[in-house]
Design a protein around this motif. Structure first.
Motif, PDB file in Angstrom:
ATOM      1  N   ILE A  65       0.815  -1.265   0.183  1.00 25.21           N
ATOM      2  CA  ILE A  65       0.110  -0.044   0.161  1.00 25.21           C
ATOM      3  C   ILE A  65       0.862   1.244  -0.058  1.00 25.21           C
ATOM      4  O   ILE A  65       0.589   2.213  -0.558  1.00 25.21           O
ATOM      5  CB  ILE A  65      -1.059  -0.087   1.282  1.00 25.21           C
ATOM      6  CG1 ILE A  65      -1.880  -1.075   0.753  1.00 25.21           C
ATOM      7  CG2 ILE A  65      -1.583   1.471   1.311  1.00 25.21           C
ATOM      8  CD1 ILE A  65      -2.962  -1.288   2.133  1.00 25.21           C
ATOM      9  N   THR A  66       1.895   1.384   0.615  1.00 26.96           N
ATOM     10  CA  THR A  66       2.752   2.393   0.678  1.00 26.96           C
ATOM     11  C   THR A  66       3.441   2.734  -0.677  1.00 26.96           C
ATOM     12  O   THR A  66       3.485   3.722  -1.043  1.00 26.96           O
ATOM     13  CB  THR A  66       4.056   2.176   1.693  1.00 26.96           C
ATOM     14  OG1 THR A  66       3.542   2.066   3.185  1.00 26.96           O
ATOM     15  CG2 THR A  66       5.017   3.396   1.989  1.00 26.96           C
ATOM     16  N   VAL A  68       2.292   1.805  -3.519  1.00 30.93           N
ATOM     17  CA  VAL A  68       1.198   2.068  -4.319  1.00 30.93           C
ATOM     18  C   VAL A  68       0.754   3.768  -4.004  1.00 30.93           C
ATOM     19  O   VAL A  68       0.834   4.244  -5.181  1.00 30.93           O
ATOM     20  CB  VAL A  68      -0.176   1.384  -4.116  1.00 30.93           C
ATOM     21  CG1 VAL A  68      -1.382   1.924  -4.977  1.00 30.93           C
ATOM     22  CG2 VAL A  68       0.027  -0.137  -5.014  1.00 30.93           C
ATOM     23  N   LYS A  69       0.818   4.105  -2.839  1.00 31.12           N
ATOM     24  CA  LYS A  69       0.733   5.538  -2.619  1.00 31.12           C
ATOM     25  C   LYS A  69       1.896   6.240  -3.088  1.00 31.12           C
ATOM     26  O   LYS A  69       1.440   7.536  -3.374  1.00 31.12           O
ATOM     27  CB  LYS A  69       0.221   5.510  -1.146  1.00 31.12           C
ATOM     28  CG  LYS A  69      -1.084   5.098  -0.806  1.00 31.12           C
ATOM     29  CD  LYS A  69      -1.668   5.499   0.367  1.00 31.12           C
ATOM     30  CE  LYS A  69      -3.053   4.891   0.626  1.00 31.12           C
ATOM     31  NZ  LYS A  69      -3.869   5.831   1.578  1.00 31.12           N
ATOM     32  N   LEU A  70       2.776   5.743  -2.629  1.00 28.22           N
ATOM     33  CA  LEU A  70       4.263   6.672  -3.312  1.00 28.22           C
ATOM     34  C   LEU A  70       4.456   6.872  -4.741  1.00 28.22           C
ATOM     35  O   LEU A  70       4.625   8.034  -5.526  1.00 28.22           O
ATOM     36  CB  LEU A  70       5.537   6.144  -2.818  1.00 28.22           C
ATOM     37  CG  LEU A  70       5.471   6.226  -1.161  1.00 28.22           C
ATOM     38  CD1 LEU A  70       6.845   5.538  -0.609  1.00 28.22           C
ATOM     39  CD2 LEU A  70       5.587   7.785  -0.751  1.00 28.22           C
ATOM     40  N   ARG A  72       1.913   6.366  -6.975  1.00 30.14           N
ATOM     41  CA  ARG A  72       0.689   6.948  -7.607  1.00 30.14           C
ATOM     42  C   ARG A  72       0.143   6.057  -8.848  1.00 30.14           C
ATOM     43  O   ARG A  72      -0.224   6.440  -9.614  1.00 30.14           O
ATOM     44  CB  ARG A  72       0.541   8.343  -7.827  1.00 30.14           C
ATOM     45  CG  ARG A  72       0.945   9.151  -6.627  1.00 30.14           C
ATOM     46  CD  ARG A  72       0.657  10.642  -7.073  1.00 30.14           C
ATOM     47  NE  ARG A  72       1.345  11.611  -6.118  1.00 30.14           N
ATOM     48  CZ  ARG A  72       0.627  11.972  -4.959  1.00 30.14           C
ATOM     49  NH1 ARG A  72      -0.520  11.310  -4.818  1.00 30.14           N
ATOM     50  NH2 ARG A  72       1.056  12.864  -4.377  1.00 30.14           N
ATOM     51  N   ARG A  73       0.214   4.671  -8.463  1.00 26.55           N
ATOM     52  CA  ARG A  73      -0.153   3.840  -9.596  1.00 26.55           C
ATOM     53  C   ARG A  73      -1.672   3.368  -9.431  1.00 26.55           C
ATOM     54  O   ARG A  73      -2.124   3.341  -8.485  1.00 26.55           O
ATOM     55  CB  ARG A  73       0.653   2.563  -9.568  1.00 26.55           C
ATOM     56  CG  ARG A  73       2.414   2.968  -9.932  1.00 26.55           C
ATOM     57  CD  ARG A  73       2.799   1.717 -10.400  1.00 26.55           C
ATOM     58  NE  ARG A  73       2.325   0.849 -11.341  1.00 26.55           N
ATOM     59  CZ  ARG A  73       2.484  -0.163 -11.941  1.00 26.55           C
ATOM     60  NH1 ARG A  73       3.693  -0.845 -11.489  1.00 26.55           N
ATOM     61  NH2 ARG A  73       1.864  -0.826 -13.160  1.00 26.55           N
ATOM     62  N   LYS A  74      -2.250   3.712 -10.596  1.00 29.27           N
ATOM     63  CA  LYS A  74      -3.669   3.263 -10.575  1.00 29.27           C
ATOM     64  C   LYS A  74      -3.717   1.770 -11.211  1.00 29.27           C
ATOM     65  O   LYS A  74      -3.040   1.185 -11.876  1.00 29.27           O
ATOM     66  CB  LYS A  74      -4.456   4.135 -11.621  1.00 29.27           C
ATOM     67  CG  LYS A  74      -4.368   5.506 -10.989  1.00 29.27           C
ATOM     68  CD  LYS A  74      -5.398   5.725 -10.193  1.00 29.27           C
ATOM     69  CE  LYS A  74      -5.216   7.291  -9.768  1.00 29.27           C
ATOM     70  NZ  LYS A  74      -5.739   7.850  -8.758  1.00 29.27           N
TER      71      LYS A  74
END
Length: 142
Positions: A65-66, A68-70, A72-74
């Motif tokens: 999750i970290t 993905v948030k860093l 910014r992948r959709k």
């Protein structure tokens, strides 16, 4: 310990009032049993293993999750939906045949609304079939 009962002879008589002593004696006898202690040890090992697995899974999901948030992948969209386009050559054959069934049973108040809503669908009329399934017992409604 007598053979007629499962309660030790020490439990009979004056020692009945002392519950802690009785529980201590039961525990001592259970520890001496060759099957109970290994089963308890196995249960503890299984519980610890499952706890470690849950912890590792939580840490892994936190890392994912970290990232993905860093970054910014959709999530990738696999299917791209496009509306049906009007094709003059094929006419309405691009649209599938649709059957709308309206079940009714003595529904005097809503039959006009239901049939009207089905007839008002924005679908080519040659590709739409509307069936009214009326099992009413009232001859006025039928």
């Amino acid at each position: 310990m007598s053979t007629s009962t499962l309660v030790p002879d020490e439990f009979q008589g004056a020692a009945r009032e002392d519950v802690a002593a009785q529980l201590g004696m039961i525990w001592d006898q259970a520890r001496a049993a060759p099957l109970i202690v290994p089963m308890l040890k196995l249960a503890v090992i299984v519980c610890l293993t499952m706890s470690i697995m849950l912890f590792v899974e939580r840490v892994y999901m936190g890392i994912v999750i970290t990232f993905v948030k860093l970054l910014r992948r959709k999530p990738e969209k696999r299917y791209k939906w496009e509306a049906l386009k009007e094709d003059l050559e094929s006419g309405n054959s691009n649209y599938p045949m649709v059957l709308v069934q309206i079940p009714m049973y003595n529904e005097r108040e809503v039959y006009q609304l239901s049939i009207g809503a089905a007839c008002g669908l924005s679908w080519p009329s040659d590709r739409l079939i509307i069936q009214v399934l009326d099992d009413s017992t009232d001859p006025i409604i039928k």
